[in-house]
Structure formats: C-alpha cells, structure tokens
Design a protein around this motif. Structure first.
Motif, short mmCIF file in Angstrom:
data_model
loop_
_atom_site.label_atom_id
_atom_site.label_comp_id
_atom_site.label_asym_id
_atom_site.label_seq_id
_atom_site.Cartn_x
_atom_site.Cartn_y
_atom_site.Cartn_z
N VAL A 33 0.83 -1.20 0.00
CA VAL A 33 0.00 0.00 0.00
C VAL A 33 0.86 1.25 0.00
N GLY A 34 0.49 2.23 -0.83
CA GLY A 34 1.21 3.50 -0.86
C GLY A 34 0.46 4.51 -1.69
N ILE A 35 1.07 5.67 -1.89
CA ILE A 35 0.46 6.76 -2.65
C ILE A 35 1.26 7.02 -3.92
N VAL B 120 -4.21 7.61 5.61
CA VAL B 120 -4.51 6.32 4.99
C VAL B 120 -4.75 5.32 6.12
N TYR B 121 -5.84 4.58 5.99
CA TYR B 121 -6.19 3.56 6.98
C TYR B 121 -6.09 2.19 6.32
N VAL B 122 -5.35 1.29 6.97
CA VAL B 122 -5.19 -0.07 6.48
C VAL B 122 -5.68 -1.02 7.56
N GLU C 159 -0.42 8.96 8.47
CA GLU C 159 -0.69 10.35 8.10
C GLU C 159 -0.13 10.66 6.72
N VAL C 160 -0.81 11.55 6.02
CA VAL C 160 -0.40 11.98 4.69
C VAL C 160 -0.08 13.47 4.71
N LYS C 161 1.10 13.82 4.21
CA LYS C 161 1.51 15.21 4.15
C LYS C 161 2.20 15.48 2.82
N MET D 96 2.78 9.49 2.08
CA MET D 96 2.30 8.72 3.22
C MET D 96 3.44 8.46 4.19
N ALA D 97 3.20 8.64 5.47
CA ALA D 97 4.23 8.43 6.49
C ALA D 97 4.74 7.00 6.43
#
Length: 448
Positions: free
Chosen positions: A95-97, A127-129, A144-146, A150-151
């Motif tokens: 999972v990622g952005i 993002v929730y997994v 958290e996304v900034k 994604m962190a």
C-alpha cells in the motif's frame, strides 16, 4: 443445501487465491517491495512524476488554442491527482500513494506491506489499512499523509483478536466503525487515536430461526444518522454459506444502538463478509438504500439473488420492488445464471458499477471469466464494459474517482495487468497505468 467441500470461499482465502494465481498476467521483479517489518520501509510516492504538456502550438488559432489549453489543464490535473494504491503479491498487498502516471514497478518498491485480507481507505488526511492474518487477528493502522506522501510509520494502531475484522466505515471526523465479522460486534473508534469508544453487540440478532450460527456483519452504508449493515447470518462456516434470507441491522450512529433488524424472504443474505471499500449496497440521490444478494455465489439450491431496497424514511424492506439480475437481459441473452460479485461503486442516477460471473465451475477461481458491468437498478438492465474478461477477485479495485465523473478499475488478463478508467458520460474505457509488479487491487482517490 448442496455440499461444496472443494470450494472454501472466504474473503481472506479467496483473495489469497487471487494473489497466488500465476495466471494473473503480472510478475514480481527481483526487487520486492519493502516489508512492513523493515525499519527502512517508506511509503513515499515517486518524486519524478512525468507530465506532458498538451497545450496547442503558438501558431494555432485562438479558439483552438483555448480548447487545447483547457485540455492541457485537465490532463495535468489528472496526472497530479494522487491515489492510495495497493498491489497484491502472493499473500500480501503493498500500500502506498502514487499518481497513475508513475512507473508502477518502481513506486511499489517503497510501499508498506500488509496482509492481502484487509481493506484500505483514505479519510481526513490519513490512509487507513485494516488487515487480518491467518489466525483471524486484525490490525487497523493509521498513516498520516503530508504533501502527497504517506508516512513510513503508523501514527496509531488498534488490534482486534480472533474476529476477522476486515471492513471499516467512517461516520465523521470523530467516529469510525470497524466490523468484527466473526465476532458479532461492531466497534466504534476515534479516527485520530483509534481508541475504542463503544461496542455494538449483535449476538442477540443471530437469525436462529434460519439456522444461523453468527450474524457476520459485512457490507454497510451510512445515510443521515443511520448505518445499514448487512448481516450475512452464516449457516455453514465450513463452506462459508450465508443465510437464506436478507437481514439488515439499522444502527443509530449518534447513539451506537441497534434500532431494528429487518428481514426479507425475497432474496437470500444481502451484502457480504467482504474486505472491500465499495460494496453491493448503496444510497441513491433519493435517499433510498439498495442491497444486493448474490445467493451465496449460486452454491445453494433454492437461494434467491437480486436487489432489494429500503425506501427513505422507512424501516422495512420495500415489498413492492425487486430486481433479479439473473432474469435480466445480459450479453444478448434474456436470462443468465451469473452472480454479481460483492463489491463495486455507485455512480449516480441508479447506476452501479459491479462485477459479473459465477463460481459454478470450481476451477475458475483464477480463470479469466469475469466481466465489469454497469447495472441500472432503475431500468433493471445490465451492460457489459468493453474490457476483456478478467479474474474474479477484482471487485475491490472498483472506485469512483474524486470528481465523480469516472470509475477506476484494476484488471488483468493473459496479456498483463493494468488500471483502467471508465468515463461515465461516454461509456468509454482507457488505460491509465500498466501494472508490471503484482496485481492492482485498491485504487482510492485522495480527496478531502
């Protein structure tokens, strides 16, 4: 009931079959994505997103130039749009952005690893997994996304033991729900801290009259201050057979109390014990709530499939309306024996993007025999998309894009894997990303 000992059809095992299938048309390279157990793992998107300038040349006429500039702007916005993506490889999903214009085989190397039985969502800057292991223990992680990244570590986690928690629903910034599918419980949490705030006990709603052993909450939708949760009411855990009639719990999201459980004998169990963000339940513009029953994938004689609904302001099923898809014209045939896969997305105006096929052939778990379809519950029609048949585990990849004008689809056939975009207005399909590593699974647009 028929006995199908060779068909262990669970969301978790089914998804594992999809990840393990060598005929998915996608092959992992030597460099595997970084495992979640590695201290070096990150979920950064590629910083070198290619962008094309489609603006008109300076010699073009002003009207043509304006049109080209508008097209250039739209394409640039499309390229800049970020998505939470996951790709399945064997028993894991990564999972990622990323943008759909990125090189998938490169960006996936920095994605976070999770089990392939679990759901992925984006909500309020994170993002929730939610991932379940083989022992049915689940972990919900918030990343958290900034600045579109994604962190690399979760800011909060929550554990659910032995209850196969694979579905989540967000009410608002202060509340979310996790459905403990094999625990007869729905847990309310604070979306920021993931601290439990309430537990909704469903054990008293087991449909013992129908021979159910557990409620097994699954597909759910929220309308106003009500959450409508499909109860699968399993009668056979060995073969994962849901109940013979529809069962839906109506929960007040303000009080976390079950207001009522309603039933219908017109169809068998609706929704599914699924790990999909989009499910075979939706609320239309009128406020009516629709639910689909795939009749336990056709495994049981006498089970009835079809769409049923609860009209806005009502607390019982509409006894005057039903849409049996197996009686509708499809692909030139007036009737068919396909069964809609649990999963999909509502596109508006009564149209639902879903998945069509059946499991009557026990060998077709990874065969290319399933199609994406547009279902119109108002007109009671089914239309097949102009895409080659694919494997049966792509329902989670169906997501409405952020602008509401198109739907993104994960796909794979003998030629390889890809992510496609279906334009709702034109009905046309185009490829957005080639998938060379693993299989495209979740495709979640980042929108506030």
């Amino acid at each position: 009931m028929k006995s199908y000992k060779s068909l262990i059809l669970t969301a978790a095992l089914g998804l594992m079959l999809a990840g393990c299938g060598d005929d998915s048309g996608s092959n992992a390279p030597a460099d595997e994505p970084k495992s979640s157990s590695s201290s070096e793992k990150t979920a950064k998107s590629s910083s070198s997103v290619k962008k094309e300038n489609k603006s008109s040349s300076s010699s073009a006429k002003s009207s043509s130039s304006a049109k080209s500039s508008s097209s250039s702007k739209e394409e640039k916005e499309s390229e800049d749009q970020k998505y939470v993506l996951s790709f399945m490889m064997e028993t894991s999903q990564y999972v990622g952005i990323a943008s759909l214009s990125d090189d998938q085989s490169k960006v996936v190397k920095n994605f976070v690893e999770a089990t392939n039985s679990g759901s992925v969502q984006y909500f309020n800057g994170a993002v929730y997994v939610l991932a379940a292991d083989n022992a049915m223990n689940s972990t919900l992680s918030r990343y958290e996304v900034k600045d579109g990244k994604m962190a690399d570590k979760a800011s909060a986690t929550a554990k659910f033991t032995g209850t196969q928690s694979i579905a989540m629903k967000f009410v608002d910034k202060n509340k979310m729900y996790v459905e403990q599918a094999l625990g007869d419980v729905i847990t309310a949490l604070d979306p920021m801290t993931l601290k439990e705030t309430a537990n909704i006990d469903l054990s008293s709603y087991i449909d013992e009259e129908s021979g159910a052993l557990s409620t097994v909450p699954g597909s759910a939708v929220i309308s106003g201050d009500k959450m409508y949760v499909c109860l699968n009411q399993f009668v056979d855990f060995t073969n994962m057979i849901a109940g013979p009639r529809a069962s839906v719990a109506i929960i007040n999201t303000k009080t976390d109390k079950v207001e009522k459980v309603v039933y219908s004998d017109k169809v068998s169990a609706v929704g599914g014990m699924d790990d999909m963000n989009g499910t075979a339940s939706f609320v239309d513009e009128k406020g009516d709530v629709y639910f689909y029953s795939n009749a336990s994938y056709g495994f049981v004689e006498g089970y009835k499939e079809g769409w049923v609904r609860i009209k806005k302001g009502e607390s019982e099923f509409d006894e005057d309306w039903i849409f049996r898809m197996n009686e509708a014209e499809y692909d030139g045939k007036k009737t068919n024996d396909n069964h809609l896969m649990v999963g999909g997305t509502y596109m508006g105006d009564g149209k639902f993007m879903g998945f069509f096929g059946n499991f009557e052939d026990p060998t077709n778990f990874n065969n290319y025999e399933w199609y994406f379809v547009v279902v119109d519950v108002y007109k009671k029609t089914i239309k097949k998309l102009d895409l080659s048949p694919t494997i049966p585990w792509f329902a989670p990849s169906i997501h409405l894009d952020a602008d509401g004008k198109s739907v993104l689809l994960g796909h794979a056939d003998s030629k390889g894997g890809a992510i496609y975009r279906y334009d709702i207005a034109s009905g046309k399909v185009k490829k957005e990303m080639s998938v060379k590593t693993g299989t495209a699974y979740y495709i979640v647009p980042i929108k506030e």
